[in-house]
Design a protein around this motif. Structure first.
Motif, mmCIF file in Angstrom:
data_model
loop_
_atom_site.group_PDB
_atom_site.id
_atom_site.type_symbol
_atom_site.label_atom_id
_atom_site.label_comp_id
_atom_site.label_asym_id
_atom_site.label_seq_id
_atom_site.Cartn_x
_atom_site.Cartn_y
_atom_site.Cartn_z
ATOM 1 N N THR A 17 -4.156 5.900 -7.427
ATOM 2 C CA THR A 17 -5.222 4.963 -7.796
ATOM 3 C C THR A 17 -5.477 3.878 -6.753
ATOM 4 O OG1 THR A 17 -3.611 3.643 -9.024
ATOM 5 C CG2 THR A 17 -4.844 5.319 -10.257
ATOM 6 N N CYS A 18 -4.460 3.544 -5.935
ATOM 7 C CA CYS A 18 -4.630 2.473 -4.949
ATOM 8 C C CYS A 18 -3.607 2.641 -3.833
ATOM 9 C CB CYS A 18 -4.509 1.094 -5.598
ATOM 10 S SG CYS A 18 -3.046 0.882 -6.648
ATOM 11 N N LEU A 19 -3.924 2.052 -2.681
ATOM 12 C CA LEU A 19 -3.070 2.145 -1.501
ATOM 13 C C LEU A 19 -2.970 0.781 -0.826
ATOM 14 C CD1 LEU A 19 -4.512 5.382 0.184
ATOM 15 C CD2 LEU A 19 -2.355 5.227 -1.069
ATOM 16 N N ALA A 20 -1.860 0.548 -0.126
ATOM 17 C CA ALA A 20 -1.694 -0.625 0.734
ATOM 18 C C ALA A 20 -0.842 -0.205 1.920
ATOM 19 C CB ALA A 20 -1.041 -1.782 -0.027
ATOM 20 N N TYR A 21 -1.043 -0.874 3.051
ATOM 21 C CA TYR A 21 -0.307 -0.523 4.270
ATOM 22 C C TYR A 21 0.190 -1.800 4.927
ATOM 23 C CZ TYR A 21 0.763 1.682 8.778
ATOM 24 O OH TYR A 21 1.399 2.141 9.918
ATOM 25 N N HIS A 22 1.475 -1.788 5.334
ATOM 26 C CA HIS A 22 2.046 -2.978 5.984
ATOM 27 C C HIS A 22 3.253 -2.586 6.808
ATOM 28 C CE1 HIS A 22 3.290 -7.123 6.605
ATOM 29 N NE2 HIS A 22 4.491 -6.818 6.144
ATOM 30 N N ASN A 23 3.264 -3.023 8.053
ATOM 31 C CA ASN A 23 4.448 -2.925 8.900
ATOM 32 C C ASN A 23 5.001 -1.493 8.980
ATOM 33 O OD1 ASN A 23 6.326 -4.095 10.622
ATOM 34 N ND2 ASN A 23 7.781 -4.529 8.975
ATOM 35 N N GLY A 24 4.081 -0.529 9.137
ATOM 36 C CA GLY A 24 4.515 0.855 9.301
ATOM 37 C C GLY A 24 4.882 1.574 8.025
ATOM 38 N N GLN A 25 4.648 0.933 6.873
ATOM 39 C CA GLN A 25 4.924 1.585 5.598
ATOM 40 C C GLN A 25 3.657 1.650 4.749
ATOM 41 O OE1 GLN A 25 8.226 -0.727 3.946
ATOM 42 N NE2 GLN A 25 9.659 0.887 4.552
ATOM 43 N N LEU A 26 3.528 2.761 4.034
ATOM 44 C CA LEU A 26 2.393 2.957 3.124
ATOM 45 C C LEU A 26 2.898 2.854 1.685
ATOM 46 C CD1 LEU A 26 -0.643 3.890 2.834
ATOM 47 C CD2 LEU A 26 0.316 6.174 2.443
ATOM 48 N N PHE A 27 2.119 2.176 0.841
ATOM 49 C CA PHE A 27 2.430 2.030 -0.573
ATOM 50 C C PHE A 27 1.325 2.697 -1.377
ATOM 51 C CE2 PHE A 27 4.046 -1.423 1.909
ATOM 52 C CZ PHE A 27 5.337 -1.646 1.435
ATOM 53 N N SER A 28 1.692 3.547 -2.317
ATOM 54 C CA SER A 28 0.701 4.179 -3.186
ATOM 55 C C SER A 28 1.017 3.860 -4.639
ATOM 56 C CB SER A 28 0.665 5.700 -2.973
ATOM 57 O OG SER A 28 1.908 6.300 -3.306
ATOM 58 N N GLY A 29 -0.011 3.467 -5.383
ATOM 59 C CA GLY A 29 0.120 3.228 -6.815
ATOM 60 C C GLY A 29 -0.570 4.342 -7.572
ATOM 61 N N GLY A 30 -0.035 4.700 -8.735
ATOM 62 C CA GLY A 30 -0.576 5.848 -9.434
ATOM 63 C C GLY A 30 -0.817 5.638 -10.910
ATOM 64 N N ALA A 31 -1.468 6.635 -11.509
ATOM 65 C CA ALA A 31 -1.699 6.635 -12.949
ATOM 66 C C ALA A 31 -0.390 6.756 -13.724
ATOM 67 C CB ALA A 31 -2.649 7.777 -13.309
ATOM 68 N N ASP A 32 0.672 7.161 -13.029
ATOM 69 C CA ASP A 32 1.985 7.293 -13.665
ATOM 70 C C ASP A 32 2.757 5.974 -13.715
ATOM 71 O OD1 ASP A 32 2.462 7.066 -10.960
ATOM 72 O OD2 ASP A 32 3.425 9.025 -10.725
ATOM 73 N N GLY A 33 2.135 4.878 -13.209
ATOM 74 C CA GLY A 33 2.796 3.584 -13.221
ATOM 75 C C GLY A 33 3.805 3.393 -12.105
ATOM 76 N N LYS A 34 3.937 4.379 -11.244
ATOM 77 C CA LYS A 34 4.903 4.302 -10.146
ATOM 78 C C LYS A 34 4.249 3.778 -8.869
ATOM 79 C CE LYS A 34 7.503 8.330 -11.854
ATOM 80 N NZ LYS A 34 8.641 7.584 -12.406
ATOM 81 N N ILE A 35 5.043 3.083 -8.063
ATOM 82 C CA ILE A 35 4.668 2.756 -6.692
ATOM 83 C C ILE A 35 5.606 3.540 -5.780
ATOM 84 C CG2 ILE A 35 4.592 0.976 -4.907
ATOM 85 C CD1 ILE A 35 3.821 -1.029 -7.085
ATOM 86 N N LYS A 36 5.002 4.369 -4.930
ATOM 87 C CA LYS A 36 5.787 5.161 -3.976
ATOM 88 C C LYS A 36 5.610 4.554 -2.583
ATOM 89 C CE LYS A 36 5.527 9.493 -6.629
ATOM 90 N NZ LYS A 36 6.972 9.648 -6.925
#
Length: 293
Positions: A17-36
């Motif tokens: 559902t959403c993404l963010a990027y910082h300092n060489g790392q990618l963060f993904s948020g999902g419909a499952d409530g998890k942030i990977k």
């Protein structure tokens, strides 16, 4: 020319559902409530059970790497490096569908049109902008919000809690993004979907330029645009037509196309990582990295 270079080693259960990027790392948020959390090559570093339900939005403090996330449960939480667990910032009855970090300052926008300004995780001001906030940006004293018909640029009045004046109202639709080179701490351009949802509009963002139109790309997508991102030189967009498209030479009356990639699934989120690379969050739960040449 553009290609999909990488696909994530694992996937979310349901949509990304959403993404963010910082300092060489990618963060993904999902419909499952998890942030990977992923490395540059989309190898999974860790998965965090951040929320009990669907994650709406994320924003990251570019100075200290603190990651904020909001969910349809009405909660906003945050994680600080090394991102082992979440802490709750606040919970409310209204869905926080959009968030944005301008350096250390966090802005949250809810379904009733209230934008809240947070400094050091404490509320500084609240601004009632009346219309539901689906996409949000902020720079210095300006707040940029949009729902379905108009992009509204509001100027926060210094020292007066909750007071603002409208600087501009532009015909457009969610999503929006601040892009282009930074001049005096401000992005040069503001880009957003047009009212049809299938085209892109780019306007000048510097104060003396009064949001003058630079270009409009009508029907550049076959279906509704869901996500926009950009950096100093490029803009990328994607949506329900399963495609991500890119442009450069943003200052020209017609930008230069960089090509497109077929994702194979609805594009929900985009984030740039530089060098004409973009990460793509899709409805099949996978994250992909595309390279535009």
């Amino acid at each position: 020319m553009a290609v999909i270079e990488k696909q994530s080693s694992e996937q979310h259960e349901g949509d990304v559902t959403c993404l963010a990027y910082h300092n060489g790392q990618l963060f993904s948020g999902g419909a499952d409530g998890k942030i990977k959390i992923w490395d540059n090559d989309l190898n999974l570093i860790k998965s965090v059970d951040a929320h009990d339900s669907y994650i709406y939005a994320m924003a990251i403090n570019s100075n200290n790497g603190k990651l904020y996330s909001s969910s349809c449960d009405g909660c906003v939480k945050f994680m600080a490096p090394p991102y082992d667990q979440t802490e709750q910032l606040f919970c409310c009855d209204d869905a926080i569908q959009a968030m944005y970090c301008d350096g250390d300052i966090l802005y949250t926008g809810d379904e009733k049109g209230v934008v809240t300004n947070w400094i050091d995780d404490k509320i500084k001001f609240k601004y009632n902008l009346v219309e539901e906030v689906k996409s949000l940006g902020a720079e210095k004293s300006l707040i940029y919000t949009v729902r379905d018909l108009d992009v509204v640029v509001s100027d926060m009045i210094a020292g007066k809690s909750g007071k603002y004046s409208n600087k501009a109202v532009l015909p457009g639709k969610s999503p929006l993004a601040l892009v282009g080179p930074v001049i005096d701490d401000k992005r040069t351009f503001l880009v957003f979907a047009d009212r049809s949802g299938k085209g892109l509009s780019l306007v000048k963002n510097l104060p003396q330029q009064k949001f003058e139109s630079v270009w409009n790309l009508t029907n550049c997508h076959e279906l509704i645009i869901q996500a926009i991102c950009g950096d100093e030189n490029t803009v990328f967009s994607g949506g329900y037509d399963n495609k991500v498209k890119g442009w450069t030479n943003l200052e020209q009356t017609i930008p230069t196309p960089l090509g497109e990639v077929e994702v194979g699934s609805c594009v929900n989120a985009l984030v740039c990582s530089g060098n004409k690379r973009v990460y793509i969050g899709a409805s099949d739960g996978f994250v992909r990295r595309a390279k535009f040449v």
